[in-house]
Design a protein around this motif. Sequence first.
Motif, PDB file in Angstrom:
ATOM      1  N   GLY A 112       0.830  -1.192   0.000  1.00  0.00           N
ATOM      2  CA  GLY A 112       0.000   0.000   0.000  1.00  0.00           C
ATOM      3  C   GLY A 112       0.861   1.237   0.000  1.00  0.00           C
ATOM      4  O   GLY A 112       2.000   1.210   0.472  1.00  0.00           O
ATOM      5  N   ASN A 131      -3.623  10.105  -3.390  1.00  0.00           N
ATOM      6  CA  ASN A 131      -3.227   9.077  -4.371  1.00  0.00           C
ATOM      7  C   ASN A 131      -3.011   7.729  -3.690  1.00  0.00           C
ATOM      8  O   ASN A 131      -1.974   7.091  -3.846  1.00  0.00           O
ATOM      9  CB  ASN A 131      -1.987   9.515  -5.151  1.00  0.00           C
ATOM     10  N   TYR A 133      -3.298   3.794  -2.786  1.00  0.00           N
ATOM     11  CA  TYR A 133      -3.281   2.598  -3.626  1.00  0.00           C
ATOM     12  C   TYR A 133      -2.950   1.387  -2.782  1.00  0.00           C
ATOM     13  O   TYR A 133      -2.039   1.434  -1.952  1.00  0.00           O
ATOM     14  CB  TYR A 133      -2.226   2.767  -4.723  1.00  0.00           C
ATOM     15  N   ASN A 135      -2.553  -3.080  -3.223  1.00  0.00           N
ATOM     16  CA  ASN A 135      -2.435  -4.140  -4.228  1.00  0.00           C
ATOM     17  C   ASN A 135      -1.977  -5.426  -3.556  1.00  0.00           C
ATOM     18  O   ASN A 135      -1.101  -5.402  -2.700  1.00  0.00           O
ATOM     19  CB  ASN A 135      -1.412  -3.705  -5.273  1.00  0.00           C
ATOM     20  N   SER A 140      -6.505  -4.808  -6.779  1.00  0.00           N
ATOM     21  CA  SER A 140      -6.089  -3.501  -6.287  1.00  0.00           C
ATOM     22  C   SER A 140      -7.272  -2.562  -6.146  1.00  0.00           C
ATOM     23  O   SER A 140      -8.323  -2.755  -6.744  1.00  0.00           O
ATOM     24  CB  SER A 140      -5.039  -2.886  -7.209  1.00  0.00           C
ATOM     25  N   ARG A 142      -7.738   1.852  -5.835  1.00  0.00           N
ATOM     26  CA  ARG A 142      -7.072   3.151  -5.906  1.00  0.00           C
ATOM     27  C   ARG A 142      -8.117   4.236  -5.703  1.00  0.00           C
ATOM     28  O   ARG A 142      -9.242   4.124  -6.187  1.00  0.00           O
ATOM     29  CB  ARG A 142      -6.408   3.313  -7.263  1.00  0.00           C
ATOM     30  N   ASN A 163     -10.718  12.185 -10.769  1.00  0.00           N
ATOM     31  CA  ASN A 163     -10.025  10.956 -10.348  1.00  0.00           C
ATOM     32  C   ASN A 163     -10.992  10.083  -9.563  1.00  0.00           C
ATOM     33  O   ASN A 163     -11.130  10.216  -8.355  1.00  0.00           O
ATOM     34  CB  ASN A 163      -8.801  11.288  -9.493  1.00  0.00           C
ATOM     35  N   GLN A 166     -10.966   3.371  -8.444  1.00  0.00           N
ATOM     36  CA  GLN A 166     -10.693   2.301  -9.402  1.00  0.00           C
ATOM     37  C   GLN A 166     -10.422   1.009  -8.648  1.00  0.00           C
ATOM     38  O   GLN A 166      -9.578   0.954  -7.751  1.00  0.00           O
ATOM     39  CB  GLN A 166      -9.479   2.648 -10.253  1.00  0.00           C
TER      40      GLN A 166
END
Length: 182
Positions: A112, A131, A133, A135, A140, A142, A163, A166
């Motif tokens: 992360g 930002n 994230y 995985n 993942s 985001r 943004n 996701q």
Amino acid sequence: MHRILNLFCTTAFLKKVAPVALLGMSCSAAFAVPSDRNQPISLVADHATYNDKTGVTTYTGNVVIEQGTMKLQADSIVGQLNSQRQLQTINATGRPAKFQQQINAQKGIARGEAQKIVYNAETGIITLSGNAYLNQDGASVRGNTLRYSMNKGDIEAQGSGSNRVQLVIPPSASKSFPGARD
């Protein structure tokens, strides 16, 4: 979705290792990989301060904390104790701040990162912002901000402006689909 939520088990690192390394105290969190808790803790930073009166510990300058498969890297890490001298919060900031841990022997390392990672020990909520994230094994999530409850096991992801949030969920390798003649 459950696999994505399991990414956040890496926060056991923040709940167990960082407080021990930062503040010289133990915390009662379970590790996903039992051998991690038996490994030595390594902390490296350019500068460290502790204020006994306020209960604030600060590490700055390429801070790296490791124990077994767990690793936290940040430009700055600040730990705050409550009035009972127990961990209250950990704030890690960086460009980005990063953490990782192997959840179990059957899964890959969960990773992360975010501009800021805040762990609230009283609520069990970890917030990754800027930002953010996470995985693990191809799955993942985001977003601008990710909030995960260690107590409830749920996650909230927020985007900002254009943004959007996701999610990537890889197909199950164990699932087979019938052919036209099966």
